[in-house]
Scaffold this motif. Structure first.
Motif: not given
Lengths: 468, 468
Positions: B363-368, B390-400
């Protein structure tokens, strides 16, 4: 408020909390002042039998308001007066909190109330394919075992309570209820509070739930005994076995004197020479391989041949005899009481420690059979004392003090598994020096009023000059 | 005294203590503010390289007098900003304290200074027949590993740092030097101070010596990889293997995305499906038996066949690739930085946790890519972020944060092995609630001035409302 009024008040309030499960019946008070140790009884003023964490919380709150000591009590099998009510107060007998709350088979863990004993727990687990291996000999309660960081015969393979408690629920001195960790198999989430309460002997809080690791019941088990011409040959064998990587499940040392006691008590009919008792766990093939390796190493070190106990009945007879070494020892001197020593040294220093101790025994003229968890370097002497001869107690104490000094000089500890209680407070100071001040600082931070099992492990903060 | 004057004063005094081994060279300050994590650099004011416990004691005394923070620093491989100098101060780089002080072969233990790395230690031990098994991937320092309660790939068999530290020497905040335990294999002598400092991330004192348990080098080692049609089949296999009692030395899970990264980075040429990497230790016969059992269990759970790595070279290639999963992950998105997650759940909840997390990733479209110590229920996601976005950092944090919430709802922990540092303070509060107050009380008792690695694990006592 006088002491008497305080006790009356406590009794009235406790009755409101737990009804008839608070008692001042003298026989019960006395029973809770005793343990399996030689110490004189130190009974509490009240014994209360809580059945839930909520009740424990209420009782702790009451004791706090009244500034009364709280002494948690499990199965009464401790050996250093760990549950003696030195200052009276309320003895919290947790034996009715003995429910298995959850068995998680896939995760190999179980959540229990602290009053369940290890044998009750293993009976409950029988059909799960899992078991709880820690075996201190006595049928101790899990809460008590956690509180004294117990171990016993299987620690060489499965670790001690420190290694097998995943998480605790604890009622703190101020009445808060905390859980020390989640159920995950490991965690790096802050200070290791689980290990802080394991071994704290109830001085930091009351354990009300324990989550334990379990282990798969081994497919095969085999046991053997082997006699040796002397103690050193037995110890050298143990060192070789451990170093070979054989994950021996138990490797117990019994000296010639103890073997005589066991022959008397359990009719084992074994030669009265130093022995190693072995147990191997694993698959059939692996058990055979382990046994073969151990047998070969015993042979190289002068062992006089393995005697096998392969049927469950023979095995159980052997280990029952081992579990009953206290009674076997007492058989050597009918009517005696035993002071049980508990030093533990690095295994490379064990032979030296045993040989020096044997000389000391010969000089004192005491009868002191030896039994030891030799894989860990931990051994017990049963110092047999005649209660009719009160002059023997100071002799036994002086002997134990020399033994502890010897162990400390060999980089060992005054207690491998019985804890400090109130009998070893000065030994702990000798052993760890200023580190004991750190313990005291932690105690003061978590129990500023000093109500949790006072007089144990160290002199109370602020009372370092006095004596419990 | 202004902050500037205090630093000047500190530098002058430190130079008296250690000569040129105190420095304010900007490149060195900056290097000690960074780690392998994605966090921005938080450099100290001074870096000092002590060579002895006496020097550490003197430095701590100075910092105490000047009320300056002290941040111990090992190999700089921590992942949660555990050694970031959040409030400046003195960074104590212990890398020059890397001597092996004593190897006790018969006792299978070793006493080292904390700056030695695990690879340096194992190189030193090579000819002794013993080794130190804890392997967090990076070549971390032993002191750092103790401080973060590190574990890694072999924890499933050999335990974590909590299980392998016998004793510590620690310089306390007030300059006292204590030893937490004797060298005996086990002890019930008072509070378990060893375990209190293991995992305390330098917030209670500076570790200046570590005594470690060692293990016999296995006679035989064999490794295998096995592909699975989906994650659940791999996890079910891991559960079966653990439950069977096979003492697997390593059992690592890698998802299809991670396998693609490893193929790119290490040219493994393996199918891009979920894999388990196995390693077995023991005698030749027992290794064969373990492997056979695991292979059969993998087959029953849908495994697609074992590929063996039997020569040392093949094995080393495989595990080197496993150790380099960070770089393998980064190969999937060149130029990216990784946020590395670290939840750990009971193994019975692992498949559920992984499957839900996979949905979240989609759903987030991140590569993990995922790599996990599956025998312990601990897994890491490398959340790949483009520093140019830089907008990816808050997305990553929210995912974590969602991942941690998921793990907590499954009775898991926010950190299996990386520690809290300053990145997971709020997660720890969520995880353990009031138990964190107990940690804070211990901290306040042992470091009332708050100079030891401030801002880590929890908000400072008295600053609970603020933020580090």
């Amino acid at each position: 408020m006088t002491a008497h009024m305080r006790i009356e008040k406590a009794m009235a309030c406790l009755t409101q909390i737990v009804g008839e499960r608070a008692t001042r019946v003298p026989g019960i008070l006395d029973g809770h002042g005793r343990s399996e140790a030689y110490h004189a009884a130190r009974p509490p003023d009240v014994v209360v039998f809580p059945e839930s964490t909520a009740e424990v919380k209420a009782i702790v709150g009451l004791c706090r308001d009244l500034r009364m000591p709280i002494v948690p009590f499990g199965a009464g099998t401790s050996l250093e007066g760990n549950a003696a009510s030195l200052e009276g107060g309320v003895c919290l007998d947790i034996s009715r909190m003995n429910t298995v709350l959850a068995v998680n088979g896939e995760d190999m863990d179980v959540r229990v109330q602290p009053g369940i004993t290890r044998k009750q727990l293993n009976a409950h687990l029988r059909d799960t394919g899992l078991f709880f291996p820690i075996d201190p000999g006595a049928d101790a309660s899990i809460g008590g075992m956690a509180s004294t960081r117990a171990s016993g015969t299987m620690a060489v393979r499965y670790g001690t309570m420190k290694d097998n408690v995943l998480s605790l629920e604890v009622v703190l001195a101020d009445g808060r209820v905390i859980r020390t960790a989640r159920r995950a198999r490991k965690s790096a989430a802050g200070y290791d509070l689980t290990r802080l309460f394991v071994g704290a002997e109830g001085t930091l809080g009351v354990i009300t739930e324990v989550t334990l690791k379990l282990h798969p019941q081994p497919e095969a088990i085999s046991s053997a005994v082997c006699a040796f011409p002397d103690l050193k040959a037995a110890v050298d064998t143990a060192i070789s076995v451990i170093q070979s990587g054989v994950p021996v499940a138990r490797i117990e040392l019994l000296d010639a004197v103890m073997m005589r006691g066991m022959n008397l008590h359990a009719k084992l009919g074994l030669p009265e020479l130093p022995h190693l008792f072995f147990e191997f766990h694993g698959s059939k093939a692996y058990v055979a391989e382990q046994a073969e390796t151990a047998q070969a190493l015993a042979g190289e070190n002068g062992g006089l041949g393995f005697e096998w106990a392969s049927t469950p009945e023979e095995r159980s007879r052997l280990w029952q005899a081992r579990d009953n070494t206290l009674y076997a020892g007492l058989a050597l001197r009918p009517g005696a009481k035993a002071m049980i020593t508990d030093v533990c040294v690095p295994i490379s220093r064990l032979a030296e420690c045993l040989v020096e101790t044997a000389k000391d025994i010969a000089e004192t003229g005491l009868i002191c059979p030896v039994v030891g968890h030799v894989g860990d370097g931990n051994f017990h002497l049963l110092v047999l004392m005649d209660p009719e001869k009160p002059e023997e107690l100071p002799r036994a104490k002086a002997f134990n003090e020399r033994l502890v000094d010897r162990a400390l000089s060999l980089e060992g500890t005054c207690t491998g598994e019985h804890g400090i209680g109130f009998g070893k407070i000065e030994f702990l100071e000798k052993e760890l020096g200023e580190a004991v001040d750190v313990m005291r600082a932690v105690k003061l931070a978590l129990d500023p009023l000093g109500i949790m099992n006072p007089g144990k492990i160290f002199k109370a903060p602020g009372q370092e000059g006095g004596h419990p």
